[in-house]
Design an enzyme around this catalytic site. Structure first.
Site, PDB file in Angstrom:
ATOM      1  N   LYS A   1       5.356   2.642  -5.081  1.00 42.24           N
ATOM      2  CA  LYS A   1       5.824   3.916  -4.532  1.00 42.24           C
ATOM      3  C   LYS A   1       6.983   3.569  -3.620  1.00 42.24           C
ATOM      4  CE  LYS A   1       4.581   7.647  -1.328  1.00 42.24           C
ATOM      5  NZ  LYS A   1       3.559   8.170  -0.367  1.00 42.24           N
TER       6      LYS A   1
ATOM      7  N   ARG B   1       9.082   4.065   8.319  1.00 36.33           N
ATOM      8  CA  ARG B   1       7.848   4.192   9.099  1.00 36.33           C
ATOM      9  C   ARG B   1       7.223   2.828   9.436  1.00 36.33           C
ATOM     10  NH1 ARG B   1       5.781   9.702   9.172  1.00 36.33           N
ATOM     11  NH2 ARG B   1       4.132   8.857  10.481  1.00 36.33           N
TER      12      ARG B   1
ATOM     13  N   THR C   1      -1.014   7.285   4.088  1.00 33.99           N
ATOM     14  CA  THR C   1      -0.456   7.479   5.425  1.00 33.99           C
ATOM     15  C   THR C   1      -0.347   8.964   5.776  1.00 33.99           C
ATOM     16  OG1 THR C   1       1.732   7.148   4.430  1.00 33.99           O
ATOM     17  CG2 THR C   1       0.751   5.275   5.555  1.00 33.99           C
ATOM     18  N   THR C   2      -0.050   9.828   4.783  1.00 34.12           N
ATOM     19  CA  THR C   2      -0.050  11.277   5.021  1.00 34.12           C
ATOM     20  C   THR C   2      -1.455  11.758   5.351  1.00 34.12           C
ATOM     21  OG1 THR C   2       1.850  11.606   3.571  1.00 34.12           O
ATOM     22  CG2 THR C   2       0.484  13.534   3.989  1.00 34.12           C
TER      23      THR C   2
ATOM     24  N   ILE D   1       4.871  10.677  -5.641  1.00 33.71           N
ATOM     25  CA  ILE D   1       3.712  10.881  -4.779  1.00 33.71           C
ATOM     26  C   ILE D   1       4.220  11.756  -3.653  1.00 33.71           C
ATOM     27  CG2 ILE D   1       2.053   9.782  -3.224  1.00 33.71           C
ATOM     28  CD1 ILE D   1       1.994   7.401  -5.153  1.00 33.71           C
TER      29      ILE D   1
ATOM     30  N   TYR E   1       4.615  -2.660  11.846  1.00 33.83           N
ATOM     31  CA  TYR E   1       4.785  -3.254  13.171  1.00 33.83           C
ATOM     32  C   TYR E   1       5.048  -4.764  13.116  1.00 33.83           C
ATOM     33  CZ  TYR E   1       4.235  -4.634  18.024  1.00 33.83           C
ATOM     34  OH  TYR E   1       4.455  -5.168  19.249  1.00 33.83           O
TER      35      TYR E   1
ATOM     36  N   TYR F   1       3.517   0.096  -1.757  1.00 34.20           N
ATOM     37  CA  TYR F   1       4.100   1.268  -1.101  1.00 34.20           C
ATOM     38  C   TYR F   1       5.122   0.803  -0.075  1.00 34.20           C
ATOM     39  CZ  TYR F   1       4.187   5.569   1.781  1.00 34.20           C
ATOM     40  OH  TYR F   1       4.562   6.675   2.492  1.00 34.20           O
TER      41      TYR F   1
END
Length: 306
Positions: free
Chosen positions: A161, A138, A44-45, A203, A107, A133
């Protein structure tokens, strides 16, 4: 298999918004030099939400090629569609990818039953080790410890994570899962505490610009040398916080460009450049942390953009 400092790698782009392979090579070499333990490519980063699937796959494969077996590569393969996550995961079968990092569906707000079935279905359709994750701030959903326990029993789900920053949740997970199940922090601010409690590593977003410092902190913590680790971590506390003053990866890309790790801080819409106020605060932190970056400048593999 995975422990210590691992980086949630940013995706460098040129001014036109295309992926810049020169900068990508530079930051990969930077992480290898500074003993980062693994690279997470297009998580995502890494702006997976604004890349096309073709770009996503090519970028992971380019990261593999540049790294040339010098560092494990973990591919981000999460999606809010189970079928899409499976298709993306299967693209990396037999490529040399060490594992996949799969974020909870965003979402949709699935139930715990839905989350379990989602990851179970992915697990059944791949032989690649899977790392869950969880980042509820988010995605809008939270993978709970009891569901993690059930998922940890599946054949190739090897860890999680956990990026909630909730240390009490770590205890719950640790108590419920088998000994060799990896529990990795996804929150730089609490990562040292996480490792001290028995976590396997982090991470890290901060590691994009402070790889040596984050590697040293993790190595010391894993050796239970917490006093020394905290001394270094104290210098990075404000950095950890400033990197999330605006939505990640807005600050980290601007920071990376400012210290010369990448050529441009370009993001794709709807992400935009940081505000003037944020830039001033970043510059203040940059001055106080005194980060010293030696650019690799070994742009020998690629001389073009996507």
């Amino acid at each position: 298999m995975f422990q210590g400092n691992m980086v949630a790698l940013i995706t460098p782009m040129n001014k036109e918004g295309n992926i810049c392979l020169e900068s990508l090579e530079n930051i990969i070499n930077y992480h290898i030099k500074n003993k980062t333990k693994a690279i997470i490519s297009v998580g995502t980063t890494g702006e997976s939400s604004t890349l096309t699937q073709k770009e996503h796959i090519n970028l992971v494969l380019c990261t593999l090629e540049i790294s040339n077996n010098r560092i494990p590569i973990i591919a981000g393969t999460g999606a809010n569609s189970t079928n899409e996550a499976i298709i993306l995961t299967k693209k990396f079968e037999k490529t040399g990818i060490s594992a996949c990092l799969s974020v909870t569906p965003y979402y949709n707000k699935p139930s715990q039953k839905g989350l379990y079935q989602h990851f179970k279905k992915i697990s059944e359709n791949t032989s690649i080790p899977q790392i869950l994750y969880n980042v509820p701030s988010r995605t809008g959903c939270d993978l709970l410890p009891k569901t993690i326990k059930k998922l940890s029993k599946l054949k190739n789900i090897i860890g999680i994570k956990e990026a909630s920053g909730n240390l009490s949740k770590f205890y719950e997970i640790k108590y419920l899962v088998k000994k060799n199940f990896l529990i990795i922090s996804g929150d730089d601010s609490t990562a040292l505490d996480f490792i001290q409690l028995g976590g396997n590593g982090v991470i890290s977003v901060t590691s994009n610009i402070a790889a040596q410092e984050m590697s040293t902190i993790c190595n010391l913590a894993l050796k239970k040398k917490f006093k020394k680790a905290r001394k270094i971590n104290k210098k990075l506390i404000n950095l950890h916080k400033i990197l999330f003053i605006e939505s990640n990866p807005i600050p980290i890309k601007w920071f990376a460009k400012k210290i010369g790790l990448i050529k441009n801080s370009t993001l794709r819409l709807p992400m935009t450049q940081p505000s003037k106020k944020t830039k001033k605060r970043i510059l203040k932190i940059l001055k106080s942390t005194k980060l010293k970056i030696k650019k690799e400048n070994n742009f020998n593999i690629f001389k073009k953009n996507f």
